[in-house]
Design a protein around this motif. Structure first.
Motif, PDB file in Angstrom:
ATOM      1  N   THR A   1       0.829  -1.203   0.000  1.00  0.00           N
ATOM      2  CA  THR A   1       0.000   0.000   0.000  1.00  0.00           C
ATOM      3  C   THR A   1       0.866   1.256   0.000  1.00  0.00           C
ATOM      4  N   TRP A   2       0.251   2.336  -0.429  1.00  0.00           N
ATOM      5  CA  TRP A   2       0.880   3.653  -0.418  1.00  0.00           C
ATOM      6  C   TRP A   2      -0.167   4.641   0.056  1.00  0.00           C
ATOM      7  N   SER A   3       0.159   5.423   1.070  1.00  0.00           N
ATOM      8  CA  SER A   3      -0.756   6.454   1.555  1.00  0.00           C
ATOM      9  C   SER A   3       0.049   7.621   2.105  1.00  0.00           C
ATOM     10  N   TYR A   4      -0.582   8.790   2.068  1.00  0.00           N
ATOM     11  CA  TYR A   4       0.068   9.997   2.588  1.00  0.00           C
ATOM     12  C   TYR A   4      -0.996  10.997   2.994  1.00  0.00           C
ATOM     13  N   SER A   5      -0.803  11.616   4.154  1.00  0.00           N
ATOM     14  CA  SER A   5      -1.688  12.667   4.628  1.00  0.00           C
ATOM     15  C   SER A   5      -0.843  13.884   4.989  1.00  0.00           C
ATOM     16  N   THR A   6      -1.244  15.039   4.492  1.00  0.00           N
ATOM     17  CA  THR A   6      -0.500  16.270   4.773  1.00  0.00           C
ATOM     18  C   THR A   6      -0.666  16.749   6.211  1.00  0.00           C
ATOM     19  N   VAL A   7      -1.496  16.074   6.977  1.00  0.00           N
ATOM     20  CA  VAL A   7      -1.648  16.420   8.390  1.00  0.00           C
ATOM     21  C   VAL A   7      -0.386  16.035   9.163  1.00  0.00           C
ATOM     22  N   LEU A   8       0.346  15.055   8.656  1.00  0.00           N
ATOM     23  CA  LEU A   8       1.635  14.616   9.206  1.00  0.00           C
ATOM     24  C   LEU A   8       1.544  14.163  10.668  1.00  0.00           C
TER      25      LEU A   8
ATOM     26  N   ASP B   1       3.823  12.280  -3.859  1.00  0.00           N
ATOM     27  CA  ASP B   1       3.018  12.337  -5.087  1.00  0.00           C
ATOM     28  C   ASP B   1       2.400  10.974  -5.352  1.00  0.00           C
ATOM     29  N   THR B   2       1.103  10.890  -5.222  1.00  0.00           N
ATOM     30  CA  THR B   2       0.412   9.608  -5.398  1.00  0.00           C
ATOM     31  C   THR B   2       0.584   9.036  -6.802  1.00  0.00           C
ATOM     32  N   THR B   3       0.888   9.883  -7.784  1.00  0.00           N
ATOM     33  CA  THR B   3       1.077   9.391  -9.152  1.00  0.00           C
ATOM     34  C   THR B   3       2.492   8.879  -9.405  1.00  0.00           C
ATOM     35  N   GLU B   4       3.413   9.133  -8.465  1.00  0.00           N
ATOM     36  CA  GLU B   4       4.786   8.633  -8.576  1.00  0.00           C
ATOM     37  C   GLU B   4       5.232   8.098  -7.221  1.00  0.00           C
ATOM     38  N   GLN B   5       4.741   6.948  -6.880  1.00  0.00           N
ATOM     39  CA  GLN B   5       5.003   6.334  -5.581  1.00  0.00           C
ATOM     40  C   GLN B   5       6.388   5.692  -5.579  1.00  0.00           C
ATOM     41  N   LEU B   6       7.235   6.123  -4.636  1.00  0.00           N
ATOM     42  CA  LEU B   6       8.623   5.663  -4.616  1.00  0.00           C
ATOM     43  C   LEU B   6       8.850   4.485  -3.677  1.00  0.00           C
ATOM     44  N   VAL B   7       8.260   4.501  -2.502  1.00  0.00           N
ATOM     45  CA  VAL B   7       8.356   3.375  -1.559  1.00  0.00           C
ATOM     46  C   VAL B   7       6.977   3.105  -0.970  1.00  0.00           C
ATOM     47  N   GLN B   8       6.754   1.879  -0.577  1.00  0.00           N
ATOM     48  CA  GLN B   8       5.459   1.473  -0.037  1.00  0.00           C
ATOM     49  C   GLN B   8       5.396   1.698   1.476  1.00  0.00           C
ATOM     50  N   ASP B   9       4.185   1.783   2.008  1.00  0.00           N
ATOM     51  CA  ASP B   9       3.986   1.971   3.452  1.00  0.00           C
ATOM     52  C   ASP B   9       4.740   0.910   4.249  1.00  0.00           C
ATOM     53  N   GLU B  10       4.659  -0.335   3.785  1.00  0.00           N
ATOM     54  CA  GLU B  10       5.293  -1.441   4.502  1.00  0.00           C
ATOM     55  C   GLU B  10       6.813  -1.297   4.541  1.00  0.00           C
TER      56      GLU B  10
END
Length: 84
Positions: A2-9, A24-33
């Motif tokens: 999975t990949w997720s990101y929230s600007t709330v940090l 950038d959700t359109t260029e995911q570099l590493v996964q959450d795991e």
């Protein structure tokens, strides 16, 4: 994976994404795991984990070839320099 990101940090994962600019959700570099694993390797230290993840991203780009198609040249290794 999975990949997720929230600007709330509010999470360590999101802070690592912020520091490494993997936002950038359109260029995911590493996964959450992968970030979770790196955090465990660095005892949940966000700055040390960010440095490790940036190094991993740099290695990822460094192994990519330089390509030339017509007048267009793409130098992936130049992207790696941004993370060293």
């Amino acid at each position: 994976m999975t990949w997720s990101y929230s600007t709330v940090l509010t999470t360590a994962k999101d802070k690592v994404r912020f520091y490494t600019q993997d936002t950038d959700t359109t260029e995911q570099l590493v996964q959450d795991e992968e970030i979770t694993f790196a955090l465990s390797e660095k005892n949940q230290n966000i700055l040390q984990t960010s440095a490790l993840v940036a190094e991993v991203i740099a290695r990822k780009f460094a192994r990519e070839a330089t390509m030339t198609v017509g007048d267009t040249r793409v130098e992936w290794s130049k992207r790696a320099e941004l993370y060293w």
